[in-house]
Design a protein around this motif. Structure first.
Motif, PDB file in Angstrom:
ATOM      1  N   TRP A  37       0.834  -1.207   0.000  1.00 29.82           N
ATOM      2  CA  TRP A  37       0.000   0.000   0.000  1.00 29.82           C
ATOM      3  C   TRP A  37       0.865   1.252   0.000  1.00 29.82           C
ATOM      4  N   GLY A  38       1.928   1.243   0.812  1.00 26.91           N
ATOM      5  CA  GLY A  38       2.825   2.390   0.826  1.00 26.91           C
ATOM      6  C   GLY A  38       3.479   2.629  -0.519  1.00 26.91           C
ATOM      7  N   GLY A  39       3.848   1.526  -1.218  1.00 25.35           N
ATOM      8  CA  GLY A  39       4.418   1.678  -2.548  1.00 25.35           C
ATOM      9  C   GLY A  39       3.432   2.253  -3.549  1.00 25.35           C
ATOM     10  N   ILE A  40       2.182   1.799  -3.485  1.00 23.53           N
ATOM     11  CA  ILE A  40       1.151   2.326  -4.382  1.00 23.53           C
ATOM     12  C   ILE A  40       0.938   3.819  -4.144  1.00 23.53           C
ATOM     13  N   LEU A  41       0.817   4.205  -2.885  1.00 23.75           N
ATOM     14  CA  LEU A  41       0.619   5.620  -2.564  1.00 23.75           C
ATOM     15  C   LEU A  41       1.839   6.454  -2.937  1.00 23.75           C
ATOM     16  N   SER A  42       3.042   5.878  -2.783  1.00 27.26           N
ATOM     17  CA  SER A  42       4.264   6.610  -3.130  1.00 27.26           C
ATOM     18  C   SER A  42       4.362   6.839  -4.635  1.00 27.26           C
ATOM     19  N   LEU A  65       5.379  16.048   4.466  1.00 27.22           N
ATOM     20  CA  LEU A  65       4.161  16.794   4.126  1.00 27.22           C
ATOM     21  C   LEU A  65       3.184  15.913   3.346  1.00 27.22           C
ATOM     22  N   ILE A  66       3.692  15.144   2.391  1.00 29.75           N
ATOM     23  CA  ILE A  66       2.821  14.270   1.601  1.00 29.75           C
ATOM     24  C   ILE A  66       2.249  13.153   2.465  1.00 29.75           C
ATOM     25  N   ALA A  67       3.081  12.566   3.331  1.00 25.37           N
ATOM     26  CA  ALA A  67       2.587  11.497   4.207  1.00 25.37           C
ATOM     27  C   ALA A  67       1.500  12.018   5.148  1.00 25.37           C
ATOM     28  N   ALA A  68       1.715  13.211   5.696  1.00 27.04           N
ATOM     29  CA  ALA A  68       0.697  13.794   6.571  1.00 27.04           C
ATOM     30  C   ALA A  68      -0.578  14.111   5.798  1.00 27.04           C
ATOM     31  N   GLY A  69      -0.427  14.580   4.547  1.00 26.40           N
ATOM     32  CA  GLY A  69      -1.607  14.853   3.731  1.00 26.40           C
ATOM     33  C   GLY A  69      -2.397  13.598   3.421  1.00 26.40           C
ATOM     34  N   ILE A  70      -1.691  12.500   3.116  1.00 26.01           N
ATOM     35  CA  ILE A  70      -2.378  11.235   2.857  1.00 26.01           C
ATOM     36  C   ILE A  70      -3.111  10.760   4.099  1.00 26.01           C
ATOM     37  N   PHE A  71      -2.461  10.870   5.244  1.00 19.87           N
ATOM     38  CA  PHE A  71      -3.107  10.460   6.493  1.00 19.87           C
ATOM     39  C   PHE A  71      -4.382  11.256   6.735  1.00 19.87           C
TER      40      PHE A  71
END
Length: 349
Positions: A37-42, A65-71
């Motif tokens: 899932w992390g690879g797909i989102l990345s 910033l991107i990780a926080a936005g996804i969360f």
């Protein structure tokens, strides 16, 4: 002698690498889906990451910033749905207790349906207005839930929460180390696939991004459009149903099923005109999205026939759950890429 020694070393190295990979996968088996899932989102957010870095933002800052936005983007709607369901729960429980005690009276709009209205009224009176019959079927459903997925529900919720947190953290580390990671993948790919590595990587990235856009973005758009119909028509619990419709619409063919249920709910609560509004907006949303926008986004990114993409999505969903929605088209894209490259090389000879 040297040839035998090199062959023995090659076989030993191959066995050792396979053993290390299998043992590592066994150790991390609880988190493999989270890493995927992390690879797909990345892959999906990598262009945004490059844009932020290009404007002078540090690697770690952009990745964080991107990780926080996804969360926030994924967690906030789920939390809102749970909170809204909790707010509506007392009234739903009160309605359920009243229905089990007195039955559900026949909706006045049912009898007005041409031709089948009287027959539906009879069936409604028999199975829903009779408290004993209603309690019987409610008890059957409760026992099925208690002996089946009901007991595993808390455990599944914890697994989903854990997977979501690990996947979000994976996005941060994947993006922060993306430059070295991409170089390593290309180097290892050239070792095993040669010049085909570039095509495989392009088709993999295209399949992931196209599937995310075609499933997630289109599904959310369909949910919002149908949700507007809920608010206009006065459907009960419109905010909760809008969130539920947006989530369900991500999976092909599931949105129209929920639309039928919400249309009937609107009809029973407010009449024919309001139900037609919901049905019309839903038909426009799912007709345009599923037949025009979604095929263009998914198959257009990888030049794969939409039938192959559709069967890959459904097959992946059957085998791996929600993760299969993205794994299925990706695997098919890689397979077709290898096939086309091999065919082109042979024709060139």
């Amino acid at each position: 002698m040297d040839e035998n020694r090199s062959r023995t070393q090659y076989i030993g190295t191959f066995i050792f690498v396979c053993a290390v990979v299998l043992f590592s996968s066994w150790i991390e088996q609880s988190f493999l889906f989270a890493f995927v899932w992390g690879g797909i989102l990345s892959i999906t957010t990598y262009p945004l990451y490059r844009r932020l870095v290009g404007r002078g933002m540090g690697n770690r800052m952009a990745a964080g910033l991107i990780a926080a936005g996804i969360f926030a983007l994924l967690a906030v709607p789920m939390i809102a749905m749970v909170v809204r369901a909790g707010m509506d729960l007392p009234s739903l429980l009160a309605w359920g207790r009243g229905a089990l005690h007195d039955g559900i009276p026949v909706s006045p709009q049912v009898a007005d349906i041409p031709r089948i209205g009287p027959r539906l009224s009879v069936l409604w009176s028999r199975y829903l207005s009779d408290p004993e019959e209603l309690r019987h079927w409610t008890g059957v459903a409760s026992r099925m839930f208690a002996t089946g997925d009901g007991r595993a529900l808390p455990h599944r919720v914890m697994d989903m929460t854990e997977t979501f947190v690990i996947a979000t953290l994976s996005v941060y580390f994947y993006l922060a180390a993306s430059h070295a990671l991409v170089s390593d993948i290309r180097a290892v790919g050239r070792r095993f696939l040669g010049e085909r590595t570039g095509d495989v990587m392009r088709n993999t990235v295209g399949a992931v991004r196209g599937t995310v856009a075609g499933l997630v973005l289109v599904g959310l758009g369909q949910g919002v459009l149908v949700g507007i119909g809920y608010f206009i028509a006065g459907t009960p619990h419109p905010a909760l149903l809008t969130l539920l419709t947006a989530v369900v619409s991500i999976i092909p063919f599931c949105g129209p099923i929920l639309l039928c249920a919400t249309t009937l709910m609107t009809f029973a609560a407010n009449g024919v005109t309001q139900a037609v509004i919901v049905a019309a907006l839903g038909t426009i949303a799912y007709g345009a999205g599923d037949h025009f926008v979604r095929p263009k986004l998914i198959s257009g990114s990888t030049s794969i026939p939409f039938l192959a993409v559709l069967t890959a999505i459904l097959g992946g969903l059957h085998m791996f759950g929600l993760l299969g929605l993205f794994m299925g088209p990706t695997v098919i894209a890689v397979a077709l890429s290898l096939w086309r490259t091999a065919a082109a090389e042979e024709q060139a000879r």
